[in-house]
Write an enzyme that holds these catalytic residues in place. Sequence first.
Site, PDB file in Angstrom:
ATOM      1  N   SER A 115       0.844  -1.192   0.000  1.00  0.00           N
ATOM      2  CA  SER A 115       0.000   0.000   0.000  1.00  0.00           C
ATOM      3  C   SER A 115       0.886   1.252   0.000  1.00  0.00           C
ATOM      4  O   SER A 115       1.745   1.389  -0.869  1.00  0.00           O
ATOM      5  CB  SER A 115      -0.939  -0.049   1.210  1.00  0.00           C
ATOM      6  OG  SER A 115      -2.006   0.847   1.063  1.00  0.00           O
ATOM      7  N   ASP A 168      -8.493  -7.201  -4.077  1.00  0.00           N
ATOM      8  CA  ASP A 168      -8.160  -5.836  -3.656  1.00  0.00           C
ATOM      9  C   ASP A 168      -8.863  -4.855  -4.581  1.00  0.00           C
ATOM     10  O   ASP A 168      -8.496  -4.691  -5.738  1.00  0.00           O
ATOM     11  CB  ASP A 168      -6.637  -5.650  -3.724  1.00  0.00           C
ATOM     12  CG  ASP A 168      -6.191  -4.265  -3.257  1.00  0.00           C
ATOM     13  OD1 ASP A 168      -7.044  -3.398  -2.983  1.00  0.00           O
ATOM     14  OD2 ASP A 168      -4.970  -4.060  -3.167  1.00  0.00           O
ATOM     15  N   ARG A 206     -12.232   6.364   9.856  1.00  0.00           N
ATOM     16  CA  ARG A 206     -11.586   5.061   9.906  1.00  0.00           C
ATOM     17  C   ARG A 206     -12.532   3.978   9.385  1.00  0.00           C
ATOM     18  O   ARG A 206     -12.114   3.045   8.709  1.00  0.00           O
ATOM     19  CB  ARG A 206     -11.158   4.754  11.334  1.00  0.00           C
ATOM     20  CG  ARG A 206     -10.542   3.380  11.527  1.00  0.00           C
ATOM     21  CD  ARG A 206      -9.283   3.213  10.712  1.00  0.00           C
ATOM     22  NE  ARG A 206      -8.561   2.005  11.106  1.00  0.00           N
ATOM     23  CZ  ARG A 206      -7.388   1.665  10.609  1.00  0.00           C
ATOM     24  NH1 ARG A 206      -6.799   2.419   9.708  1.00  0.00           N
ATOM     25  NH2 ARG A 206      -6.785   0.571  10.977  1.00  0.00           N
ATOM     26  N   HIS A 220      -7.569  -5.648   0.102  1.00  0.00           N
ATOM     27  CA  HIS A 220      -6.332  -4.874   0.205  1.00  0.00           C
ATOM     28  C   HIS A 220      -5.463  -5.354   1.373  1.00  0.00           C
ATOM     29  O   HIS A 220      -4.236  -5.377   1.284  1.00  0.00           O
ATOM     30  CB  HIS A 220      -6.704  -3.398   0.376  1.00  0.00           C
ATOM     31  CG  HIS A 220      -5.554  -2.467   0.310  1.00  0.00           C
ATOM     32  ND1 HIS A 220      -4.787  -2.314  -0.822  1.00  0.00           N
ATOM     33  CD2 HIS A 220      -5.016  -1.628   1.240  1.00  0.00           C
ATOM     34  CE1 HIS A 220      -3.829  -1.406  -0.590  1.00  0.00           C
ATOM     35  NE2 HIS A 220      -3.951  -0.987   0.653  1.00  0.00           N
ATOM     36  N   ASP A 221      -6.109  -5.729   2.462  1.00  0.00           N
ATOM     37  CA  ASP A 221      -5.389  -6.160   3.660  1.00  0.00           C
ATOM     38  C   ASP A 221      -4.651  -7.484   3.486  1.00  0.00           C
ATOM     39  O   ASP A 221      -3.908  -7.892   4.384  1.00  0.00           O
ATOM     40  CB  ASP A 221      -6.381  -6.317   4.831  1.00  0.00           C
ATOM     41  CG  ASP A 221      -6.414  -5.080   5.716  1.00  0.00           C
ATOM     42  OD1 ASP A 221      -5.624  -4.150   5.465  1.00  0.00           O
ATOM     43  OD2 ASP A 221      -7.220  -5.047   6.663  1.00  0.00           O
TER      44      ASP A 221
END
Lengths: 371, 371
Positions: B150, B311, B217, B344-345
């Site tokens: 990222s 992702d 968040r 994405h994680d």
Amino acid sequence: MSVGVVTEQSITFKNGIKLDSGRILAPITLVYEAYGTLNESASNAILVEHAWTGDAHLAGKRSEEDAKPGWWDAIVGPGKLLDTDRYYVICSNVIGSCYGSTGPASLNPKTGKRYNLNFPVITVRDMVRAQKLLLDVLGIRRLLSVMGGSMGGMQALEWATQYPDSIASAIVLACTPHPSPQAIALNAIARWAIFNDPTWRKGEYKQNPKDGLALARGIGHITFLSDESMNAKFGRRFSAKDGQFDFFGQFEVERYLNYNGRNFVDRFDANSFLYLAKSLDLYDVAWGYESMAEAFSQVTAPIQFFAFSSDWLYPPYQTEEMVTCLQEIGKPVEYHLIQSAYGHDAFLLEHETFAPMVRNLLDRVESGESS
Amino acid sequence: MSVGVVTEQSITFKNGIKLDSGRILAPITLVYEAYGTLNESASNAILVEHAWTGDAHLAGKRSEEDAKPGWWDAIVGPGKLLDTDRYYVICSNVIGSCYGSTGPASLNPKTGKRYNLNFPVITVRDMVRAQKLLLDVLGIRRLLSVMGGSMGGMQALEWATQYPDSIASAIVLACTPHPSPQAIALNAIARWAIFNDPTWRKGEYKQNPKDGLALARGIGHITFLSDESMNAKFGRRFSAKDGQFDFFGQFEVERYLNYNGRNFVDRFDANSFLYLAKSLDLYDVAWGYESMAEAFSQVTAPIQFFAFSSDWLYPPYQTEEMVTCLQEIGKPVEYHLIQSAYGHDAFLLEHETFAPMVRNLLDRVESGESS
């Protein structure tokens, strides 16, 4: 051609309905528009269902000076896809909304004040339950078709499963049998944005909570578009080129979301937004059944589904789940996956992609082939 | 094995750096951690770059009692992928952050007060510029590798293009040459959520603006996950089953985002969040060049790319754009598309999917095959 200048109509049902939650909502007022002429056998009616922030103003203009026609004017009118020379086309504002039908901003007869958060949580099935009262009054026992996209598609699915005898066909666009947790999460963020606004005051505001509602709309707006359409429309352009190193400098896409969010505050009530977001998230075609197959076992009319390739809010695989289920239990179903860059909004923007198939279905249903 | 109890180190560069914006940021303090031993030729150093809300605490524990190890402890330690018996592994907190390196919460030497919004807008290139000062002091002229996912991947790309002589390889995970307008739009929503919080006070808060930051968040969190992983983790479960018809009733996914958002407020500064979001959005590997190809013409070291199938924040096609570009101009490049449900994680959660290829690259680079 346009249907011309139209006037919305209104009807109130004193006894209201019993909701899925067990609560009674009464009275219920429904605002609707209708175009064309109902034939003697009342067999040429098409009900069009609107989505989340839509209204009953489907086609035509409110006055000669009106700059903007109804939201689906492109397909409703003399000679158009939903040809008002042939069909009697109706659109009714859903309960929970803020465009005339009973919603959280309506007066609660028990208190004489706005319902606000005393309004009951309603489901898509409840919306259709209320519409059924309207069709009964209009003398329409069986719709030639019920058609809608997104939340409008959910309503069409409810007609197909809850009132199978009342429709000869259903047309469902950009829909889902139940929103995914990702879609729920994005709506949750929108709700949260309004809850965070101190002017919302747990629904007891005098003026729409503008910061929270604009932000909530911004989130929704992203889900209606696609990566591809945003690339084409905005790219990575900066709103003011010299602002790149300004803390408050905005990308063009950022400015656009902000601008549209601010405009939205003038046209939609925050509490209605919250209640309808909840209805969307709670939606499950299999609600009250053991399975989707059990729910769909009620279906008798052919259902025509359209999904759009770049729709990531209600992605095509979710429509395909319904199509497969209906096929497996031997129900009449038709499916078209439309290649489109416009995301969820494609159903509103690219009517030419589905018009031929819809026309074909309506012709067949009218001639009795598919009914 | 773990690297054990570690202590962060700190170094201050009095003259700071000139930023991409033209402004001077001085002094600059960088906080970092380092594990293993730098060999005599200073040729065994690996720099690991952290993402948006990460810190320098890559591996090990801060004390024996510490319950949680560093954020990438799974791959850093004796015998692990980044084997601290062989490599000297460094991780430095980026400027703009709030974990010890100079950021908006640091004291502005001109005023004696916190910078807050007087902090300059910084770019990912600026972050790397500051790190270069650190490596010079540590006596590391050439990194064996620079690795990150990222925003960490963006930093690795900046090393590859801006300091090609300073690296022998780069490993870039879950990255993009420039965030898409959709990714920018989602960050814009997060910024907006903080701007809307009246306790933010244009950055002049005494306490972190909790409602806005938690919501911001929450938005980020959605983009780090995937439709598939959310389905597996939450499905459409309701947090309290009887709450389905309660206005404030929550889906499990909603409760989870809320809970994690609230926790985040205790660990991350809102202004840092905003500045780093801006750095992410502004990121463009081709910044200051005519094209991506011109930027990549600087590259000399092999770059190993990993993208993750689910992702949707930085989708694989964006990594593939870089890979194709590098291939076309004859640069050494390697690409692995990892099938993963974790969005994405995935780069943080599924290290076993990329470990063999990374190990292979490091072995080759160390033996001089790929350099």
